[in-house]
Design a protein around this motif. Sequence first.
Motif, short mmCIF file in Angstrom:
data_model
loop_
_atom_site.label_atom_id
_atom_site.label_comp_id
_atom_site.label_asym_id
_atom_site.label_seq_id
_atom_site.Cartn_x
_atom_site.Cartn_y
_atom_site.Cartn_z
N SER A 316 38.08 -3.21 -1.67
CA SER A 316 38.42 -1.80 -1.92
C SER A 316 39.92 -1.58 -2.08
CB SER A 316 37.94 -0.93 -0.76
OG SER A 316 38.66 -1.28 0.42
N TYR A 317 40.73 -2.52 -1.53
CA TYR A 317 42.19 -2.39 -1.51
C TYR A 317 42.64 -1.16 -0.74
CZ TYR A 317 44.54 -6.13 -4.06
OH TYR A 317 45.11 -7.33 -4.41
N LEU A 318 41.85 -0.77 0.29
CA LEU A 318 42.21 0.40 1.08
C LEU A 318 43.66 0.38 1.55
CD1 LEU A 318 41.64 2.90 2.87
CD2 LEU A 318 40.76 1.33 4.62
N PHE A 319 44.10 -0.78 2.06
CA PHE A 319 45.45 -0.84 2.64
C PHE A 319 46.53 -0.97 1.58
CE2 PHE A 319 42.49 -2.13 5.90
CZ PHE A 319 42.89 -1.33 6.96
N ASN A 320 46.12 -1.11 0.33
CA ASN A 320 47.11 -1.10 -0.74
C ASN A 320 47.32 0.33 -1.27
OD1 ASN A 320 48.16 -1.94 -3.76
ND2 ASN A 320 48.69 -3.40 -2.18
N SER A 321 46.94 1.27 -0.44
CA SER A 321 47.26 2.67 -0.74
C SER A 321 48.75 2.87 -0.52
CB SER A 321 46.52 3.58 0.24
OG SER A 321 45.13 3.41 0.13
N GLN A 322 49.27 3.88 -1.18
CA GLN A 322 50.65 4.29 -0.86
C GLN A 322 50.56 5.33 0.24
OE1 GLN A 322 51.66 4.69 -5.44
NE2 GLN A 322 53.49 5.14 -4.26
N ILE A 334 47.69 7.67 -0.86
CA ILE A 334 47.32 7.63 -2.29
C ILE A 334 46.48 6.36 -2.45
CG2 ILE A 334 48.20 7.65 -4.67
CD1 ILE A 334 49.26 10.05 -3.09
N ALA A 335 45.16 6.54 -2.47
CA ALA A 335 44.26 5.39 -2.36
C ALA A 335 43.64 5.04 -3.71
CB ALA A 335 43.16 5.72 -1.36
N PRO A 336 43.29 3.76 -3.89
CA PRO A 336 42.60 3.37 -5.13
C PRO A 336 41.22 4.03 -5.21
CG PRO A 336 43.10 1.41 -3.77
CD PRO A 336 43.49 2.61 -2.98
N ALA A 337 40.82 4.44 -6.40
CA ALA A 337 39.51 5.10 -6.59
C ALA A 337 38.38 4.22 -6.08
CB ALA A 337 39.32 5.42 -8.07
N GLU A 338 38.57 2.90 -6.10
CA GLU A 338 37.53 1.97 -5.64
C GLU A 338 37.12 2.25 -4.19
OE1 GLU A 338 39.94 1.34 -7.61
OE2 GLU A 338 39.16 0.11 -9.25
N CYS A 339 38.02 2.83 -3.40
CA CYS A 339 37.72 3.12 -1.99
C CYS A 339 36.56 4.09 -1.87
CB CYS A 339 38.94 3.71 -1.28
SG CYS A 339 40.23 2.50 -1.01
N ARG A 340 36.45 4.99 -2.85
CA ARG A 340 35.39 6.02 -2.79
C ARG A 340 34.01 5.42 -2.91
NH1 ARG A 340 37.69 10.86 -6.38
NH2 ARG A 340 37.85 9.18 -7.88
N GLU A 341 33.97 4.22 -3.56
CA GLU A 341 32.66 3.63 -3.83
C GLU A 341 32.10 2.83 -2.67
OE1 GLU A 341 33.71 1.57 -7.44
OE2 GLU A 341 34.36 3.54 -8.19
N PRO A 343 30.88 2.75 1.14
CA PRO A 343 30.54 3.64 2.26
C PRO A 343 31.28 3.31 3.55
CG PRO A 343 28.62 2.34 1.55
CD PRO A 343 29.73 2.05 0.59
N ARG A 344 31.53 2.00 3.80
CA ARG A 344 32.26 1.64 5.03
C ARG A 344 33.71 2.12 4.98
NH1 ARG A 344 28.62 -1.54 2.83
NH2 ARG A 344 30.22 -2.96 2.08
N VAL A 345 34.29 2.04 3.80
CA VAL A 345 35.67 2.52 3.65
C VAL A 345 35.70 4.04 3.83
CG1 VAL A 345 37.62 2.76 2.05
CG2 VAL A 345 36.36 0.62 2.16
N ASN A 346 34.69 4.71 3.27
CA ASN A 346 34.62 6.18 3.42
C ASN A 346 34.56 6.57 4.88
OD1 ASN A 346 34.74 7.46 0.92
ND2 ASN A 346 32.80 6.49 0.38
N GLU A 347 33.78 5.82 5.62
CA GLU A 347 33.66 6.12 7.05
C GLU A 347 35.02 5.95 7.75
OE1 GLU A 347 30.65 4.30 10.06
OE2 GLU A 347 29.61 4.65 8.15
N VAL A 348 35.70 4.86 7.41
CA VAL A 348 37.02 4.63 8.01
C VAL A 348 37.95 5.80 7.66
CG1 VAL A 348 39.11 3.18 7.86
CG2 VAL A 348 36.87 2.11 8.08
#
Length: 456
Positions: A316-322, A334-341, A343-348
């Motif tokens: 998801s590259y969650l931590f590569n957000s700005q 500012i997160a990559p759109a892939e994070c939305r896809e 569910p575990r990242v969404n929960e975090v």
Amino acid sequence: MTTSDSSPLAHEVNFDGIPGPTHNFGGLSFGNIASMKSRSSISSPREALFQCLKKMDLLSSLGLIQALLPPQARPDFTALRRLGYSGNEEQILHELSKDDISLLAGCYSSSSMWAANAATVSPQSDTGDHRTHLTPANLVNLFHRSIEPSFTGKILHRIFHDQTKFALHSPLPATVNFSDEGAANHSRFCSNYGETGIELFVYGRTDFDASAQMPLHYPARQTLGSCRAIARLHQLDRDKIVFARQNPDAIDAGVFHNDVIAVGNKNVLFFHSQAFCNYESVIAELREKFAGCCNDELITVEVSQKQLSLTDAVESYLFNSQLVSMPDGTACLIAPAECRENPRVNEVLETVISQNNTIDCILFVDVGESMRNGGGPACLRLRVVLTDEELSCTNQGSLFSKRLYRELIEWGNRHYRDRLRLEDLGDPQLLYESRNALDSLTQVLGLGSIYDFQQM
Ligand code: SUG
């Protein structure tokens, strides 16, 4: 203007790289899972450009200061001649496309778009001579990246030309012992940008500790030796730096740079518990040094392995957000759109927003063309903390604005292809198109003739 303790008011300026007209998927980065998976896919240089410009426009619309770095000219014929190719440029391209498609992709790579790897930067408030120090990364790990530093140095000189305010160093010696990947492995913590901060340097290996566990599958790119050299060059105070080693398991899961697994801004560190070896002692050292230097508390937002696996974090590259400070003082991811896809990242993300008073909002950006080569939002930018006075001494044509946005969209429509396959790289027409594109870009940005082909 000054802040309360009379430190000058300073801003974080994001210098984003932009993809060049030859952005392609060469599958060139061993250990970077997205790059390996994308090998030979069809790229869209135009879409890549537009996605990056849109991200810059978003940050600029939020009231943040945004600037940009031009792409490098590709292919790099100097590198090719050093590798034994001869004849005129068209002959070289012809020869190479029959011979070695990976080398062709490498010489045509648009990898300088990942500006987080361009340099390491220490602002004037941290350095011994109170100048802002910049060291271009040598990027010796991968051939296609090792051809970036000399032009990076040139462009940084052009932008940060005032030597009374900026100290621009040469890249570290180009050997594996001093392998350096720039700001992707460096974070800075402070209370206010203009005040002294703590700089965190993260490395994957040290050449002088045979007992240390190494990653088993993928290379560790940054060395401790390079981190220490940069800290010396930048005249940083020993009590205000922390060196931390990347967890080899994270590298093996695809964390080729630390910014794939942790992001910091001001007094906040958002990170995965697998990011560092002995992470509790890393956090304790950061906290202690931060409290001593900044009279404030470091806030850590930790995501455990149980909450999110390394695989999900890398995919998801969650931590590569700005992580940015908005003009009203709130913090936005500012997160990559892939994070939305995922569910575990969404929960975090829900937990982070609801249980924490630290990160106030999340905005998603689509930088899919860059992501497919392993570059998320944070990889695309080089953060430079600048006072108003320093900012006014940089090349003003590099600053982003609505007008520049419109001009660059028009420029992209005129010069960038919508589709590019690896086979197309042998076409001499692409070389001429690219040069035309970059030639007109230097006029738009007011940079003068910076490319070698402009001197021919
Ligand atoms: O060095 N990818 C880059 C991605 C860099 C991301 N930067 C940060 N994490 N800061 C790299 O691996 C892929 C090129 C290709 O395969 O064609 C590439 O170079």
